[in-house]
Scaffold this motif. Sequence first.
Motif, short mmCIF file in Angstrom:
data_model
loop_
_atom_site.label_atom_id
_atom_site.label_comp_id
_atom_site.label_asym_id
_atom_site.label_seq_id
_atom_site.Cartn_x
_atom_site.Cartn_y
_atom_site.Cartn_z
N LEU A 11 10.29 36.64 20.52
CA LEU A 11 9.84 35.57 19.64
C LEU A 11 9.84 34.23 20.39
N PHE A 12 10.89 33.99 21.13
CA PHE A 12 11.01 32.75 21.91
C PHE A 12 9.88 32.65 22.93
N LYS A 13 9.69 33.69 23.72
CA LYS A 13 8.67 33.67 24.78
C LYS A 13 7.26 33.52 24.21
N ASP A 14 7.00 34.16 23.07
CA ASP A 14 5.66 34.09 22.46
C ASP A 14 5.36 32.73 21.85
N ASN A 15 6.37 32.06 21.31
CA ASN A 15 6.12 30.85 20.53
C ASN A 15 6.50 29.54 21.22
N TYR A 16 7.36 29.60 22.21
CA TYR A 16 7.83 28.37 22.86
C TYR A 16 6.69 27.48 23.37
N PRO A 17 5.69 28.03 24.07
CA PRO A 17 4.62 27.14 24.59
C PRO A 17 3.89 26.36 23.49
N HIS A 18 3.58 27.03 22.38
CA HIS A 18 2.87 26.37 21.28
C HIS A 18 3.76 25.29 20.65
N MET A 19 5.02 25.63 20.46
CA MET A 19 5.96 24.69 19.84
C MET A 19 6.18 23.48 20.76
N TYR A 20 6.31 23.74 22.05
CA TYR A 20 6.53 22.65 23.01
C TYR A 20 5.33 21.69 23.04
N ARG A 21 4.12 22.25 23.09
CA ARG A 21 2.93 21.39 23.12
C ARG A 21 2.86 20.50 21.88
N MET A 22 3.15 21.08 20.72
CA MET A 22 3.11 20.28 19.50
C MET A 22 4.21 19.22 19.53
N ALA A 23 5.40 19.60 19.93
CA ALA A 23 6.52 18.65 19.99
C ALA A 23 6.21 17.52 20.95
N PHE A 24 5.67 17.85 22.12
CA PHE A 24 5.35 16.82 23.11
C PHE A 24 4.29 15.86 22.57
N SER A 25 3.32 16.39 21.83
CA SER A 25 2.28 15.51 21.28
C SER A 25 2.87 14.55 20.25
N LEU A 26 3.96 14.92 19.61
CA LEU A 26 4.58 14.05 18.62
C LEU A 26 5.58 13.06 19.23
N VAL A 27 6.45 13.53 20.11
CA VAL A 27 7.51 12.65 20.64
C VAL A 27 7.14 12.01 21.98
N GLU A 28 6.12 12.55 22.64
CA GLU A 28 5.61 11.99 23.89
C GLU A 28 6.68 11.86 24.98
N ASN A 29 7.60 12.81 25.01
CA ASN A 29 8.65 12.83 26.02
C ASN A 29 9.02 14.29 26.25
N ALA A 30 8.97 14.72 27.50
CA ALA A 30 9.19 16.13 27.81
C ALA A 30 10.59 16.60 27.42
#
Length: 163
Positions: A11-30
């Motif tokens: 679950l982590f491996k499948d979803n992490y990239p999508h979640m990270y991209r969305m989070a980065f677009s919101l908080v603008e900090n890696a």
Amino acid sequence: MDYNKQAFEHLFKDNYPHMYRMAFSLVENADDAKDAVNQVFSLLWKNKPQIADDSIRGYLLAATRNQCLHLLRQRQLQRRMELEMQYRMAECEDAEHEELMQQLQQVIDSNLTEQDRRVLQLHYDDEMTYQETATVLGISASAVNKHITQSLAKIRQTLKIAK
């Protein structure tokens, strides 16, 4: 959803990239984006909510969005507090300013942890960014934000400063 280790890793491996991209677009900090996604997975593992397999991706993205919004609200509150402190400092006469600074130092010395004091010193006295402070202390920028937010709340509560 099945909460065995192998299924959770998948679950982590499948979803992490999508979640990270969305989070980065919101908080603008890696670092903040990584912390937000990791927090979502940590809470998912800890609380083990019953989620249908066909709804898990939507749940994870919504939880990530909410975690990011929480972080952004904390930042906004912190900025308001900083501005309020600057405003109050500007209003004070020299004697009042000195007295307030002594009270503030006493509150910092007696109510904050060593790590909290170090974070405040690097960020405010040495004028380092969150990321610079995080690098010096070997913690994440999100952890710096949490230390500052919690420290300012303790100071505000002790000195009875309004939000």
